[in-house]
Each structure stands twice: as C-alpha cells, then as structure tokens.
Design an enzyme around this catalytic site. Structure first.
Site: not given
Ligand SMILES: [Mg+2]
Length: 178
Positions: A14, A36, A62, A74, A94, A111, A117, A136, A138
């Site tokens: 994906f 995976e 979230r 972030a 932000e 993780s 990441e 946009e 946010e």
């Molecule tokens: Mg952010």
C-alpha cells in the site's frame, strides 16, 4: 545473542500519503522470516518554553485514538528534508513562535517493531511570538503549562503521546542534573 536479519525481498502492499506498507522477507540464520513494515519519512517535535517556564503544548483530536491529545508541536518531514529547519517551521506554523535558543535533544523511535518513523526532538526558548499558519485540516489549540505541572501530568498518565512524554521527561532529567 543478537542476530542480524538481512532483507531478501520487499513487496509494496500500500502506498498512501503518509505511509507505505511493505511485506519483506529476511534471512535469519538459515531460515526465512516475514516482516511487516510501515515506512514513514519521520518527524520532528519541539519542546518550546515561554519566559515564565511554561511548556507549549498543542491539543488536537487524533483520529487513530478518537481522543483529543496534548502534544509537543510537531510535524512530519518531507522526503530528505532536514529536521532542524522543519522543527523551526512547525513551531512557527503551530505556535507562531520563533526561538532565539534552539537545541537538538536527540531522536526517538516511537514504535520499533514495525514502524520506520524516527522523531527528532528539539528544545527551544527565548521565543518571539507572531502569527500561526495551520495546515489545511489542522485544528489546534495552544496550551501553555507550567513545566512542573507538565511533568506531573506525564507521571499521572494524562499526557499519553510518546514523543511528548519522552521530551518532557528528558528535559526534567537534564534539569535535575544541574
Ligand atoms: Mg502537526
């Protein structure tokens, strides 16, 4: 004993806007194992402090957790983007702040079992405030919290976001050494 796993093959399952999912085969001694992976460009977050020693957090809904969470400002990195300037950009967008002091604290792996990441974390102070510029989609509320209270909120598990908890505790530990 630590056994290194060598990639044999990699299949793209994906490709989205934020992540790519791959199923890979790796060699572990004489065996083949399946892994995976979720690939992500990485991100940056900034622990920024006001002159009154309040830490600036942002509260946003979230979707993954269906919950509004308190987090360090972030953002994600574009491919090959340098995290130093990306952190300054996210703080400006932000929080509307530009820091005079800006220091690298390190990198966090949020993780490790399946996600590539990496989140780089910076410390910022001596802030000059201007206007915010949200992306946009946010919707963010800025919250200033006295640093000692933020540490208590991590310990009380009221701050659950990993980068935010880690950043606050790193700074608390650094200060206690002085
Ligand atoms: Mg952010």
């Amino acid at each position: 004993m630590i056994a290194e796993e060598k990639t044999i093959s990699s299949e793209l399952v994906f490709k989205g806007k934020i992540v790519e999912v791959r199923v890979e085969k790796a060699k572990l001694f004489d065996r083949e194992v399946m892994r995976e992976l979720v690939l992500h460009n990485g991100g940056v977050c900034v622990a920024a402090f006001t002159d009154d020693d309040e830490i600036i957090l942002v509260k946003q809904f979230r979707y993954a957790f269906k919950e509004a969470l308190l987090e360090l400002p972030a953002g994600k990195l574009e491919a090959a983007e340098d995290h130093y300037s990306a952190g300054l950009r996210e703080l400006a967008e932000e929080v509307g702040a530009v820091p005079d002091e800006y220091e690298y604290l390190g990198v966090l792996y949020p993780s490790v079992a399946y996600l590539t990441e990496k989140i780089h974390i910076y410390y910022a102070k001596s802030l000059h405030f201007g206007e915010t510029h949200f992306d946009e989609d946010e919707y963010i509320e800025m919250v200033k919290i006295p640093f000692e209270k933020a540490v208590e909120m991590v310990l009380a598990n009221e701050i659950k976001d990993a980068k935010t908890a880690a950043g606050i505790l790193m700074i608390a530990a650094k200060r206690s050494k002085k």
